[in-house]
Design an enzyme around this catalytic site. Sequence first.
Site, mmCIF file in Angstrom:
data_model
loop_
_atom_site.group_PDB
_atom_site.id
_atom_site.type_symbol
_atom_site.label_atom_id
_atom_site.label_comp_id
_atom_site.label_asym_id
_atom_site.label_seq_id
_atom_site.Cartn_x
_atom_site.Cartn_y
_atom_site.Cartn_z
ATOM 1 N N ASP A 171 0.878 -1.170 0.000
ATOM 2 C CA ASP A 171 0.000 0.000 0.000
ATOM 3 C C ASP A 171 0.911 1.214 0.000
ATOM 4 O O ASP A 171 1.489 1.573 1.029
ATOM 5 C CB ASP A 171 -0.907 -0.007 1.250
ATOM 6 N N ARG A 233 -13.201 -4.559 -5.666
ATOM 7 C CA ARG A 233 -13.942 -4.047 -6.823
ATOM 8 C C ARG A 233 -13.581 -4.855 -8.054
ATOM 9 O O ARG A 233 -12.407 -5.162 -8.281
ATOM 10 C CB ARG A 233 -13.564 -2.582 -7.102
ATOM 11 N N ASP A 257 -15.984 -11.781 -4.799
ATOM 12 C CA ASP A 257 -17.296 -11.232 -4.439
ATOM 13 C C ASP A 257 -17.694 -10.171 -5.464
ATOM 14 O O ASP A 257 -18.831 -9.747 -5.509
ATOM 15 C CB ASP A 257 -17.232 -10.603 -3.034
ATOM 16 N N GLU A 262 -21.325 -6.924 -13.469
ATOM 17 C CA GLU A 262 -22.155 -7.580 -12.447
ATOM 18 C C GLU A 262 -23.617 -7.545 -12.845
ATOM 19 O O GLU A 262 -24.115 -6.473 -13.190
ATOM 20 C CB GLU A 262 -21.951 -6.896 -11.092
ATOM 21 N N HIS A 280 -21.511 -10.124 -4.820
ATOM 22 C CA HIS A 280 -21.263 -8.783 -4.249
ATOM 23 C C HIS A 280 -22.080 -8.554 -2.963
ATOM 24 O O HIS A 280 -22.909 -7.643 -2.897
ATOM 25 C CB HIS A 280 -21.573 -7.693 -5.276
HETATM 26 P P1 NAD Z 1 -9.962 2.443 2.325
HETATM 27 O O1 NAD Z 1 -9.936 3.692 1.517
HETATM 28 O O2 NAD Z 1 -10.071 2.541 3.805
HETATM 29 O O3 NAD Z 1 -8.673 1.547 1.996
HETATM 30 C C1 NAD Z 1 -8.150 1.381 0.717
HETATM 31 C C2 NAD Z 1 -6.622 1.291 0.852
HETATM 32 O O4 NAD Z 1 -6.101 1.025 -0.459
HETATM 33 C C3 NAD Z 1 -5.983 2.597 1.331
HETATM 34 O O5 NAD Z 1 -5.136 2.359 2.439
HETATM 35 C C4 NAD Z 1 -5.198 3.086 0.121
HETATM 36 O O6 NAD Z 1 -3.994 3.736 0.493
HETATM 37 C C5 NAD Z 1 -4.902 1.772 -0.594
HETATM 38 N N1 NAD Z 1 -4.550 1.967 -2.007
HETATM 39 C C6 NAD Z 1 -4.929 2.959 -2.841
HETATM 40 N N2 NAD Z 1 -4.343 2.801 -4.043
HETATM 41 C C7 NAD Z 1 -3.566 1.697 -3.943
HETATM 42 C C8 NAD Z 1 -2.696 1.042 -4.852
HETATM 43 N N3 NAD Z 1 -2.505 1.513 -6.086
HETATM 44 N N4 NAD Z 1 -2.058 -0.064 -4.440
HETATM 45 C C9 NAD Z 1 -2.234 -0.544 -3.184
HETATM 46 N N5 NAD Z 1 -3.033 0.041 -2.268
HETATM 47 C C10 NAD Z 1 -3.688 1.151 -2.652
HETATM 48 O O7 NAD Z 1 -11.167 1.588 1.713
HETATM 49 P P2 NAD Z 1 -11.915 0.346 2.392
HETATM 50 O O8 NAD Z 1 -13.147 0.840 3.063
HETATM 51 O O9 NAD Z 1 -10.943 -0.493 3.132
HETATM 52 O O10 NAD Z 1 -12.393 -0.416 1.081
HETATM 53 C C11 NAD Z 1 -11.470 -1.135 0.268
HETATM 54 C C12 NAD Z 1 -12.151 -1.610 -0.992
HETATM 55 O O11 NAD Z 1 -13.229 -2.492 -0.682
HETATM 56 C C13 NAD Z 1 -12.780 -0.472 -1.802
HETATM 57 O O12 NAD Z 1 -12.527 -0.688 -3.166
HETATM 58 C C14 NAD Z 1 -14.232 -0.646 -1.600
HETATM 59 O O13 NAD Z 1 -14.953 -0.165 -2.699
HETATM 60 C C15 NAD Z 1 -14.340 -2.166 -1.477
HETATM 61 N N6 NAD Z 1 -15.588 -2.581 -0.822
HETATM 62 C C16 NAD Z 1 -16.194 -3.736 -1.261
HETATM 63 C C17 NAD Z 1 -17.376 -4.165 -0.673
HETATM 64 C C18 NAD Z 1 -18.060 -5.414 -1.133
HETATM 65 O O14 NAD Z 1 -19.270 -5.505 -1.001
HETATM 66 N N7 NAD Z 1 -17.353 -6.414 -1.632
HETATM 67 C C19 NAD Z 1 -17.950 -3.408 0.359
HETATM 68 C C20 NAD Z 1 -17.283 -2.277 0.812
HETATM 69 C C21 NAD Z 1 -16.101 -1.863 0.214
#
Ligand code: NAD
Length: 524
Positions: A171, A233, A257, A262, A280
């Site tokens: 990260d 995502r 997921d 989708e 999802h």
């Molecule tokens: P968050 O913003 O708290 O964490 C994301 C992390 O990714 C951050 O620490 C950021 O620095 C890091 N990041 C950004 N660009 C990066 C890169 N190029 N390489 C590596 N790391 C990188 O977000 P979160 O709440 O932890 O959510 C994470 C993901 O989960 C999001 O994409 C969100 O959309 C997805 N999500 C999915 C579901 C689902 O139903 N499956 C539900 C909620 C969130």
Amino acid sequence: MKLKVLITDNLPEQTFEIFRKEGVEYDYRPGIPWEELLEIVKNYDGIITRSRTPVTKELLERARKLKVIGRAGVGVDSIDIEEASKRGILVVNTAGGNRISVAELTIAHMIACVRGIPYGHQGILNGKWHKKKLFGHELYRKSLGIIGLGRIGSEVARRALAFGMKLYAYDPYIPQSKAEKLNVKLLKTLDELLAVSDVITIHAPLTEETRGMISYKEFEKMKDGVVILNIARGGIIDHDALFEAVKSGKVGAFALDVYPEEPPIDFPIRDFPFMSLTPHIGANTQEAMENVASMVVTDVINALRGREVKSPVNFPLQESAATPFVKAYKKLAERMGKLFPALFGLKTPVIEIELLGSAKNLGDIVKAYFLKGLLTQITDTHVNEINAPYLAKEKGIELIIKTGNGLHNFKNIIFVKGYDGGKNKMAGSVFDEKYYRILNIKDFWFEIEPRGELLFFETIDTPGIIGEIGYKIASRGYNISDLRYFTRRKFGLGILKLDKKPERELLNELKNLEYITNVAYVSL
Ligand code: NAD
């Protein structure tokens, strides 16, 4: 007059307590007929919806008292944000609130796919006893590589630690100290993570940088039999590459997921025992729903009471008040914010912005727009100039604004510096009250409009290096419309404008050139 809020979709019972405590009246009318809604909306100061009730121009025209619209959830497609903004109505939504649910689903998938639980389950329903086929693995002592150590990634780390897994993360936008607190070893490159991990789990947002981040080349760099999960995502993993890696045996187990499309049409892998798929459902739990509901009710009440809100979506009526100079500064600050993590990373997330000359009074604006630009590069949460300072704080990013002297002959200029020994610096200015330019990066002075597809590279300066880079770019069919190259002692900094977005392969090829030490790409 008492404040009144209308709730047009289902909300859990306990959220009503928040209204009662705050002395705000509410009418709970889930599924209210549209005609009736049009009739009564004029009586309310706030409205709370989910995606089922569209908040259209027609509705807003009749909502004479409305000050705030709350969306319980993230998506705001069903709300006419432009119309709301024009009418000075604030829109709020909810981000986060589901981290535990998504982390738990990740752990469930991890175990399910390495043991082939869905396959065994389906077998039993079909009268088959797959005992011999389902020879899995333990997670104990395996290395887990987490891509994106944010809210969800951190919760996954905490749980995986209890399984006795060794934790690694990639990260580029978090400080070392955050990883250390979680007992995670933070790796410098994605390649290092791919090489070391038995299990890889993705929790990064879908951004320019992460789209297609795991493709053919990345699978090649993984261990044989690797386990890979995407609960973040669709689009971060290239699915053609994934399916090929499953067929070749490179991938030993996988779980998804989320999907590029989708629902996925015709999922091509059917008879593979070690996979676990869900539609999802990461945030689909009672608890996540309750958290989201409490968050939106709290934010709506905060907005009505004139207190700070956590997740604003729009910026009602502010734009028209700005002069061309202020508008240019907003653009400059936002673009410098986008450049900052690409050029310098965020290993030490303390940034200082110094404002000079006629920029001196723009501290709040520069701060909000700089953080907005920076965060859009590293998160897929809806970021705007209002919620950016709040989101930055949540991520541990500190921005110090100061004013200073020493204009370097400009009428106004801002300097942005990372707190990491002073190397990571840039400067920008606005000319003629409206033309915004970047003027300095890493102590090299120049002038460039921050617009278009910009590629930055750092070199150990050597004869022939520009020719080699130019050749690589041209041979992949790109045109260079601007090129600057500066050197100081053996260090070289290059800035290129390309005619189109560079493919990941080109960036990788450039990174692999012998004398190149860093490549960064930003679309502005
Ligand atoms: P968050 O913003 O708290 O964490 C994301 C992390 O990714 C951050 O620490 C950021 O620095 C890091 N990041 C950004 N660009 C990066 C890169 N190029 N390489 C590596 N790391 C990188 O977000 P979160 O709440 O932890 O959510 C994470 C993901 O989960 C999001 O994409 C969100 O959309 C997805 N999500 C999915 C579901 C689902 O139903 N499956 C539900 C909620 C969130």
